[in-house]
Scaffold this motif. Structure first.
Motif, PDB file in Angstrom:
ATOM      1  N   TYR A  24       0.838  -1.294  -0.170  1.00  0.00           N
ATOM      2  CA  TYR A  24       0.102   0.157  -0.075  1.00  0.00           C
ATOM      3  C   TYR A  24       0.880   1.317  -0.111  1.00  0.00           C
ATOM      4  O   TYR A  24       1.699   1.305   0.989  1.00  0.00           O
ATOM      5  N   ASN A  26       1.710   5.234   1.022  1.00  0.00           N
ATOM      6  CA  ASN A  26       1.108   6.112   2.143  1.00  0.00           C
ATOM      7  C   ASN A  26       1.613   7.628   1.805  1.00  0.00           C
ATOM      8  O   ASN A  26       2.126   7.666   0.667  1.00  0.00           O
ATOM      9  N   ALA A 133      -4.807   1.911  -3.453  1.00  0.00           N
ATOM     10  CA  ALA A 133      -6.007   1.363  -2.420  1.00  0.00           C
ATOM     11  C   ALA A 133      -6.816   2.363  -1.684  1.00  0.00           C
ATOM     12  O   ALA A 133      -6.347   3.456  -1.657  1.00  0.00           O
ATOM     13  N   PRO A 135      -7.924   3.573   1.693  1.00  0.00           N
ATOM     14  CA  PRO A 135      -7.343   3.207   3.215  1.00  0.00           C
ATOM     15  C   PRO A 135      -8.759   2.990   4.150  1.00  0.00           C
ATOM     16  O   PRO A 135      -9.840   3.463   3.730  1.00  0.00           O
ATOM     17  N   ASP A 136      -8.541   2.506   5.133  1.00  0.00           N
ATOM     18  CA  ASP A 136      -9.869   2.408   6.117  1.00  0.00           C
ATOM     19  C   ASP A 136     -10.103   3.627   6.853  1.00  0.00           C
ATOM     20  O   ASP A 136     -10.932   4.051   7.115  1.00  0.00           O
ATOM     21  N   TYR A 248      -4.498   1.100   6.569  1.00  0.00           N
ATOM     22  CA  TYR A 248      -5.254  -0.018   5.772  1.00  0.00           C
ATOM     23  C   TYR A 248      -5.724  -1.135   6.496  1.00  0.00           C
ATOM     24  O   TYR A 248      -4.968  -1.665   7.377  1.00  0.00           O
ATOM     25  N   THR A 252      -8.211  -5.078   2.099  1.00  0.00           N
ATOM     26  CA  THR A 252      -8.574  -3.986   1.027  1.00  0.00           C
ATOM     27  C   THR A 252      -7.573  -4.151  -0.417  1.00  0.00           C
ATOM     28  O   THR A 252      -6.418  -4.562  -0.204  1.00  0.00           O
ATOM     29  N   CYS A 254      -5.679  -4.078  -3.512  1.00  0.00           N
ATOM     30  CA  CYS A 254      -4.376  -3.112  -4.151  1.00  0.00           C
ATOM     31  C   CYS A 254      -4.608  -3.007  -5.516  1.00  0.00           C
ATOM     32  O   CYS A 254      -4.075  -4.160  -6.105  1.00  0.00           O
TER      33      CYS A 254
END
Length: 256
Positions: A24, A26, A133, A135-136, A248, A252, A254
């Motif tokens: 992921y 960032n 992706a 993110p949460d 994340y 999730t 990607c």
């Protein structure tokens, strides 16, 4: 029974391998440890921008809004945070505005969302922040020192598709159909009194809400402002920001 155990173990292993392999993206320089143009008034954190590097008619008429600070959040391993201040332009208070995209400032009317906005500029990697992706959530540490106890700073982020996305508020973002997911706006209440000796930090975590799940996440536009209302607040207000990070969920998807 053995078959059931095997199936369960298989899916657990698959989830583990997925979480290990997912790479992921960032936030770049989320701890504000590296800076550019440190010897002049154009100083900014790497990959973050204020009106100093804005486009538009009034981009060069506002004095410096961002400062390199040695005040860091509790437990930080870093040495610096970013300090954001509002500034006056021809008698109009311009909110301190920090973004990982770019600012356009073309009107003295603070409510003119057609001319004053934040945007992703894909042609310049310094003014565009890629993601692969959704993110949460997004996390940041903030210390908001305000003169008025009812003042609130603003924190919002939008994951969008492969477009030069424009944001001037939830109802003034476009193209709307390219909003993959959004977090906030999150309104940050005063943590300390302006010009006092107190520096109280607060950890803010804001979940992302899916808007158009069919849109592939390509970029994220993050915005901090010293007041939730354009042109409001006091010139004495200060917003310290540290350790911005995307969180994340391990399941999730990607994207390439």
């Amino acid at each position: 029974m053995k078959k059931t155990v095997f199936v369960v173990m298989f899916f657990c292993l698959a989830n583990f391998l997925f979480s290990q392999n997912a790479d992921y993206l960032n936030v770049r320089n989320g701890g504000f440890e590296t800076w550019n143009n440190e010897d002049n008034s154009d100083i900014e954190p790497d990959y973050w921008h204020t009106i100093t590097s804005a486009t538009g008619k009034y981009s060069g008429m506002v004095s410096k809004q961002v400062f390199k600070s040695t005040k860091t959040r509790p437990g930080s391993n870093g040495k610096y945070s970013v300090l954001l201040r509002p500034r006056s332009i021809l008698g109009v208070l311009a909110n301190g505005n920090l973004t990982c995209g770019r600012i356009n400032a073309s009107s003295l009317k603070t409510t003119n969302h057609e001319d004053n906005y934040n945007y992703t500029q894909r042609s310049n990697p310094d003014f565009s922040t890629p993601v692969n992706a959704v993110p949460d959530s997004i996390v940041a540490w903030v210390c908001f020192r305000a003169k008025n106890e009812h003042s609130q700073a603003n924190f919002v982020s939008v994951v969008h598709g492969d477009v030069d996305f424009i944001y001037a508020g939830p109802e003034y973002s476009k193209p709307q159909d390219q909003v993959c997911a959004a977090s906030g706006p999150c309104f940050i209440s005063r943590t300390s009194v302006a010009e006092s000796d107190d520096y109280v930090w607060r950890r803010v975590s804001v979940p992302f809400v899916m808007k158009h799940p069919e849109v592939k996440p390509r970029y994220i536009l993050i915005l901090f402002s010293t007041n939730k209302i354009a042109g409001e607040g006091s010139s004495k207000d200060e917003l310290y920001i540290d350790d911005v990070e995307l969180i994340y969920n391990r399941n999730t998807p990607c994207y390439d």
